[in-house]
Design a protein around this motif. Sequence first.
Motif: not given
Length: 425
Positions: A228-235, A328-330, A407-409, A414-415
Amino acid sequence: MSNTLKVLFGLAPLAAAFPASVLEAVKFHPELQARADNILQERQAGAAAAQAIFEPVPIFNAAEQYVNVSAGSGHEYVAPGPNDLRGPCPGLNAFANHGFLPHSGYATIQQFIDTTEEVVGMGTDLAAFLAVLGAAVDGDGLSWSIGGTPGPGIGGPLSGLGNGLSGSHNKYESDASPTRPDLYEAGNDYKTVAKQFEQLISASPGGQVTLESLTAFRSQRFDTQIANNPYFFNGPFTGVAVQPAAYTFIYRFMANHSAEAPYGYLSYDTIKSWFGITGNQGSYVAHQGQEKIPDNWYKRALAYPYSIPYFASDLLNAALLHPKFLNVGGNLGKTNTFTGVDVTNLTGGVYNAGDLLKGNNAACFAYQFAAQAKPDVALSVFNLLNQALGSVLSVLGCPQLQHVDDAQLQMFPGYQKSTQAGITK
Ligand code: HEM
Ligand SMILES: *[C@@H]1O[C@H](CO)[C@@H](O)[C@H](O)[C@H]1NC(C)=O
Ligand SMILES: *[C@@H]1O[C@H](CO)[C@@H](O)[C@H](O)[C@H]1NC(C)=O
Ligand SMILES: *[C@@H]1O[C@H](CO)[C@@H](O)[C@H](O)[C@H]1NC(C)=O
């Protein structure tokens, strides 16, 4: 005075006011290390494994564990006023509503440590880490707000510094929370969503909420946010360490204790009170900022504080059941586009994705990233956090992280959005 202590006091002028209990808590404890090592062997057994290690003999002492919030106790519930700060943490909101923390919702490191230990039995090590991090990334280095930026008249001369817990998305506040929405989906990250509470209860059949039901609910929330959240980020810190805390704290700190249920029994009524919810299943109503400690409630046994190694063990058990928690990602700006980062690259080769499921690696990894958040305060104060952190890492026996390549983040909107808003690093 230990060397750690001297180093801490030498760092910044503000350090003179740095609480001694923090320094005590973050010293290296070999016995905790030994217990943390045990988690490895016991981990297959699930949630009960952690209890077997950290609460070996069930204990209940009514007089010691009773938390008196009745009329005349000095800790009766008082609803927040318009200038009181309340935010994404129901535990801290409730503490402020009952005057365990200042009713304003703005408090010092020492006050956060004392109340979390006293009211719910948090370990000093965990309390110190959480409180110091709050002061560094959400406050002025010594104090911080449990809601947004404190206005004039709240706190000391430095109190305008820091954006509080609500303003710390991707630094402290995370996505896929139990009852709070994701910031970029809802426009706020702190209001209780009755529908999410409804889902938590539906995931917890039989009249009670357990650690297992919460872990299942977390998995469901994780998938829902990807969908549901295009900006979901699992930091690396917020996703790997804060998100699990938001779930395990519900059972470990909010459950009621008794001789029959020494590990805790969390009824629907008890969790409703802690989350400021009224009504019945199917028609729950959320009352913002009105979290209450239940009447006649008994905290966890004082002999068994919920410490960093205990929490690290719960974190690992949840990840063994659902390895995706450690991804870790999103999402990449569209729903269902979850992409993970290369952990080896992120950590300069110290960890790889498979390593994170071993021992305390997941917890070590996350704590190390906590120090990557951009502080709201001067670097000298932030260095205190790094000192405190260094000791946490040695308690857990963490490998040294020499180099972080984030850099990858940048590929995750969302990040990026929180970076642009000046929220995170
Ligand atoms: C100094 C101590 C503490 C700090 C710094 C802290 C910080 C936070 C933060 C930043 C969040 C937001 C996480 C997210 O976005 O999901 C949060 C959520 C939460 N906290 Fe705390 N907290 C503390 C103590 C406590 C205590 C003592 C309890 C329980 C009594 C508690 C229970 C929770 C729960 C259940 C959530 C998830 C709320 C939801 O989304 O439904 N916390 N806390
Ligand atoms: C709780 O506090 C009230 C008010 O001070 C007091 O009357 C009552 O005895 C206390 N309850 C217990 C069990 O200590
Ligand atoms: C906690 O458990 C005790 C013992 O069963 C009970 O008397 C008390 O009412 C319970 N408190 C809550 C808030 O459920
Ligand atoms: C990590 O990957 C980025 C590009 O994705 C690259 O520029 C960087 O050199 C890599 N770092 C390490 C330590 O391998």
